[in-house]
Design a protein around this motif. Structure first.
Motif, PDB file in Angstrom:
ATOM      1  N   ILE A  60       6.625   9.110   3.576  1.00 22.16           N
ATOM      2  CA  ILE A  60       5.663   8.006   3.633  1.00 22.16           C
ATOM      3  C   ILE A  60       6.374   6.655   3.618  1.00 22.16           C
ATOM      4  CG2 ILE A  60       3.793   6.864   2.371  1.00 22.16           C
ATOM      5  CD1 ILE A  60       2.847   9.596   1.470  1.00 22.16           C
ATOM      6  N   VAL A  61       7.410   6.549   2.799  1.00 23.85           N
ATOM      7  CA  VAL A  61       8.114   5.276   2.651  1.00 23.85           C
ATOM      8  C   VAL A  61       9.019   4.981   3.850  1.00 23.85           C
ATOM      9  CG1 VAL A  61       9.847   4.061   1.257  1.00 23.85           C
ATOM     10  CG2 VAL A  61       8.003   5.321   0.136  1.00 23.85           C
ATOM     11  N   GLN A  77      -3.554  -0.958   3.629  1.00 23.17           N
ATOM     12  CA  GLN A  77      -2.550  -1.646   4.441  1.00 23.17           C
ATOM     13  C   GLN A  77      -3.193  -2.507   5.528  1.00 23.17           C
ATOM     14  OE1 GLN A  77       0.133   0.821   6.664  1.00 23.17           O
ATOM     15  NE2 GLN A  77      -1.449   1.724   7.924  1.00 23.17           N
ATOM     16  N   ARG A  78      -2.491  -3.565   5.904  1.00 25.99           N
ATOM     17  CA  ARG A  78      -2.969  -4.472   6.939  1.00 25.99           C
ATOM     18  C   ARG A  78      -2.189  -4.339   8.238  1.00 25.99           C
ATOM     19  NH1 ARG A  78      -4.182 -10.183   3.725  1.00 25.99           N
ATOM     20  NH2 ARG A  78      -5.726  -9.321   2.271  1.00 25.99           N
ATOM     21  N   ARG A  79      -1.054  -3.660   8.189  1.00 26.67           N
ATOM     22  CA  ARG A  79      -0.271  -3.472   9.400  1.00 26.67           C
ATOM     23  C   ARG A  79      -0.868  -2.338  10.236  1.00 26.67           C
ATOM     24  NH1 ARG A  79       6.044  -3.752   7.325  1.00 26.67           N
ATOM     25  NH2 ARG A  79       5.863  -5.660   6.102  1.00 26.67           N
ATOM     26  N   ALA A 137       0.833  -1.205   0.000  1.00 27.50           N
ATOM     27  CA  ALA A 137       0.000   0.000   0.000  1.00 27.50           C
ATOM     28  C   ALA A 137       0.865   1.252   0.000  1.00 27.50           C
ATOM     29  CB  ALA A 137      -0.927  -0.002   1.218  1.00 27.50           C
ATOM     30  N   VAL A 138       1.991   1.207   0.718  1.00 24.94           N
ATOM     31  CA  VAL A 138       2.904   2.343   0.753  1.00 24.94           C
ATOM     32  C   VAL A 138       3.531   2.568  -0.615  1.00 24.94           C
ATOM     33  CG1 VAL A 138       5.075   3.184   1.737  1.00 24.94           C
ATOM     34  CG2 VAL A 138       3.362   2.116   3.215  1.00 24.94           C
ATOM     35  N   VAL A 197      -4.490  12.113  -0.767  1.00 24.25           N
ATOM     36  CA  VAL A 197      -4.903  10.927  -1.526  1.00 24.25           C
ATOM     37  C   VAL A 197      -4.037   9.725  -1.144  1.00 24.25           C
ATOM     38  CG1 VAL A 197      -5.123   9.933  -3.841  1.00 24.25           C
ATOM     39  CG2 VAL A 197      -5.741  12.334  -3.450  1.00 24.25           C
ATOM     40  N   ALA A 198      -2.731   9.964  -1.004  1.00 20.94           N
ATOM     41  CA  ALA A 198      -1.823   8.871  -0.637  1.00 20.94           C
ATOM     42  C   ALA A 198      -2.167   8.301   0.735  1.00 20.94           C
ATOM     43  CB  ALA A 198      -0.378   9.372  -0.655  1.00 20.94           C
ATOM     44  N   LEU A 199      -2.495   9.155   1.686  1.00 23.54           N
ATOM     45  CA  LEU A 199      -2.858   8.687   3.022  1.00 23.54           C
ATOM     46  C   LEU A 199      -4.158   7.890   2.997  1.00 23.54           C
ATOM     47  CD1 LEU A 199      -2.005  11.815   5.203  1.00 23.54           C
ATOM     48  CD2 LEU A 199      -0.810   9.625   5.156  1.00 23.54           C
TER      49      LEU A 199
END
Length: 290
Positions: free
Chosen positions: A161-162, A219-221, A111-112, A210-212
């Motif tokens: 973000i990364v 994401q699952r974490r 997702a990131v 949008v990225a957030l």
């Protein structure tokens, strides 16, 4: 003697340390959407105000131009700034994008990786469309938003973000430093007016929202925790270091003491925008992105 603990009390204290309650995926998704909506709303409103004042108002346009002209550079400083701005090419953007995506994928943070690509691609395409297809200035040709600033800030936000949880404060400081230097450099070199840089910041902020939203939905974490003060301080530190670098290489008020107040106002306005955008995105990422 046997001590009877109330049901659920052991979940709050374990081995003398407070138990950290992590949000569920549903709550995390809702938190991401709230952040994204507020961030996007501020970006759209900010862009509207900048466009209305900087290129649709004759008085605003001339004052924006005056702010740009309040800054001057020595010949050596001008060449140093051009050396940095010359690194912003299609190849360098593609390379940085590939690095962000590959780093995220190696960590299996799919997702990131997607959100970083969306942020960089969306922000830069939007800037080009707005500049050449949509917006018109009272004094053509239109230069708003700044393409170089969009590249620098979008790459910086993607790096935030990364970045892993441990390295995020350091990356935040570096991101703020690089983005501020590029943005202030375009104004100091008289490539762009301050309004162009502010508009680019709003475009990047909108695509960071949008990225957030993407990360929060996919994401699952679960994120580790929150460090708002530390990340805000890191963003401000990066901006201050960029301002120091700009002064040390030779950026000065163009007409000496006469232009000093306006030059300080110009650099202060740009620095405040970058500190807020990078710091805000970094704090939101720390709460949402694992």
């Amino acid at each position: 003697m046997t001590t009877t603990w109330p049901r659920g009390s052991m979940s709050t204290v374990q081995e003398g340390r407070p138990h950290t309650v992590r949000p569920t995926r549903g709550r995390l998704r809702g938190l991401a959407w709230v952040h994204a909506l507020v961030m996007a709303g501020c970006a759209v409103l900010g862009l509207f105000v900048v466009v209305r004042y900087a290129i649709h108002s004759v008085r605003g346009f001339h004052f924006d131009d005056r702010m740009m002209l309040s800054l001057g550079t020595t010949p050596a400083a001008w060449w140093r700034i051009l050396d940095v701005l010359g690194l912003v090419t299609d190849v360098s953007v593609a390379l940085c994008l590939a690095v962000c995506v590959v780093v995220a994928m190696l960590q299996r943070r799919w997702a990131v990786a997607i959100s970083a690509g969306v942020l960089i691609g969306g922000a830069n395409i939007t800037t080009q469309v707005l500049k050449y297809q949509v917006l018109q200035s009272v004094s053509p040709p239109n230069t708003l938003p700044s393409g170089h600033t969009t590249v620098g800030l979008s790459l910086a936000l993607a790096a935030v973000i990364v970045a892993s949880y441990r390295w995020r404060p350091l990356v935040t400081a570096g991101a703020a430093l690089v983005a501020t230097f590029v943005g202030a450099g375009t104004v100091s070199a008289h490539w762009h007016r301050p309004g162009d840089v502010l508009a680019a910041g709003m475009v990047c902020l909108g695509w960071a929202a949008v990225a957030l939203a993407i990360v929060g939905g996919l994401q699952r974490r679960v994120p580790v925790g929150r460090r708002p003060v530390r990340l805000a301080a890191a963003s401000v530190l990066g901006v201050l270091l960029a301002g120091l670098a700009v002064v040390l290489i030779g950026v000065r008020p163009r007409f000496g003491i006469y232009d000093l107040p306006l030059a300080l106002c110009t650099l202060g306005l740009l620095g405040a925008m970058f500190a807020i955008v990078v710091g805000w995105v970094s704090q939101a990422v720390d709460r949402i992105v694992a």
